[in-house]
Design a protein around this motif. Structure first.
Motif: not given
Length: 422
Positions: A108-117, A267-273
């Motif tokens: 749900p947006g880059t903000r949430e994705g960055l936080f969870m990352t 969305f997040i794209a990248g390293d599958d691990k």
């Protein structure tokens, strides 16, 4: 300059820029706005004021029966396929390089994705060991530091100034810090300055991440708002390096691209691990993107006409800014994004003045920055203006800003040329 910080997660409001801005302006009534209705003008937040395409509502209505269902944790197959197809076309990727079942996660947006990352990637230190390091630009989007604080990491800021092209140079970070680094962020186009990283800078950072085995979060949420050439993406560099996505996570959102900030869809794209592990974190403590929202998001990623219209709208606003403000204060038109990063000598003082005299709300650069040991930040001289309204509205606001800057900037000479506080 490189500065080290520990941020108390229970005191996040002390560096949250909008909390600080409310504290600065809250007790002061706004001055007379230049608008006919006298309403205050808010240029402090990067919230698009144009509407997304009408088909967004149509798609959500068509999927209304799915409001009762929990969304799939990674995203619907149609949504993930639309994101993959968009990346392949936008960045000329070879077919199959990005597998939507492995390399993508709807968020749900880059903000949430960055936080969870950050919660996922930053490890807990073992007893007697130093905390992991989170490398971030300075100035920066406040979520980077907030996420690091929530994860208990040490924040190491790297200044992004005019001299560095408004981007951090992580190759200058000492080796002892790189050895402890777990996560690093590069925002391109950058927030607040709008600078775009060239392919070599991206390549150098990926090489650094693989040498010291840390993850780079490439925040590209402004990538579709640009004034010249389309910004380069880390996914293009990965393709040039043979398609290897290890140590790379790339963040995109519909908030700026499609004027759909309230949709909360990206969305997040990248390293599958790491995609798999972030997905698990989201399953435990996060909310997935609702199916009707993904339905609308699918169509938005498939449509470019509205994006072209948005770019033209922002380009017109920058033209106006150059025309109206150019003789009062140096205007640097950014390569990407929709914000002006204006050197006004003393950003906090000018912010107060604009509010008190014209009811215009802007963001002081100091509130998006971290102090060094001397109490100075790289944002002290600046204000950020989000040029998010239509051209007629922006022209009214910019003319009033020019009037106030013309009166106010010369008075800053007590601090040096243009109020030099840095």
């Amino acid at each position: 300059m490189i500065t080290r910080h520990f941020v108390d997660r229970q005191k996040l409001q002390e560096f949250h820029p909008f909390t600080r801005l409310r504290d600065l302006l809250g007790a002061t009534p706004p001055g007379k706005s230049p608008l006919k209705d006298g309403a205050p003008i808010n240029l402090s937040i990067g919230e698009p004021q144009s509407q997304p395409p009408a088909f967004v509502a149509e798609e959500i209505t068509k999927a209304a029966a799915d409001w009762s269902r929990y969304p799939l944790s990674k995203g619907t197959p149609d949504y993930l396929e639309a994101c993959t197809s968009w990346m392949e076309k936008r960045y000329n990727l070879p077919k199959g390089m990005v597998d939507p079942s492995k390399h993508l996660l709807g968020v749900p947006g880059t903000r949430e994705g960055l936080f969870m990352t950050a919660l996922t990637v930053l490890p807990n230190p073992k007893q007697g060991e130093d905390a992991p390091v989170f490398l971030t630009p300075n100035p920066c989007y406040h979520v980077y530091t907030g996420a690091a604080a929530a994860a208990g990491a040490e924040v190491v800021t790297v200044n992004a100034t005019r001299e560095s092209g408004y981007l951090p140079d992580y190759t200058q970070v000492p080796e002892e810090i790189l050895q402890r680094t777990a996560l690093c962020v590069l925002c391109s186009p950058s927030n607040p300055e709008g600078a775009v990283a060239d392919p070599q800078k991206v390549r150098d950072l990926i090489a650094l991440a693989r040498k010291y085995d840390f993850v780079v979060a490439f925040d590209e949420c402004y990538a579709e708002i640009y004034t010249g050439s389309p910004p380069h993406s880390a996914i293009e560099t990965a393709s040039d390096l043979g398609g290897d996505l290890s140590n790379i996570l790339i963040f995109h959102s519909l908030s700026k691209r499609s004027s759909a900030a309230g949709l909360r869809c990206g969305f997040i794209a990248g390293d599958d691990k790491w995609i798999s592990m972030i997905n698990t974190t989201c399953q435990v403590g996060g909310a997935g993107v609702p199916i009707p929202v993904q339905n609308a998001g699918t169509r938005l990623w498939q449509d470019e006409d509205h994006v072209i219209e948005n770019r033209a709208r922002y380009q017109e606003n920058f033209r106006l800014a150059q025309e109206i403000l150019g003789n009062s204060v140096p205007v640097e038109i950014p390569a990407g994004g929709f914000c002006l990063w204006l050197d006004v000598g003393n950003g906090v003082e000018v912010t107060s003045k604009l509010w008190q005299e014209a009811g215009i709300r802007v963001m002081p650069g100091a509130y998006m920055s971290h102090m060094d040991e001397t109490g100075v930040t790289p944002g002290d001289r600046y204000i950020r203006l989000a040029l998010v309204y239509d051209a007629e509205y922006m022209a009214i606001a910019l003319k009033r800003i020019k009037e106030i800057l013309s009166q106010f900037i010369p008075t800053l000479g007590a601090h040096g040329e243009k109020g030099d506080t840095a």
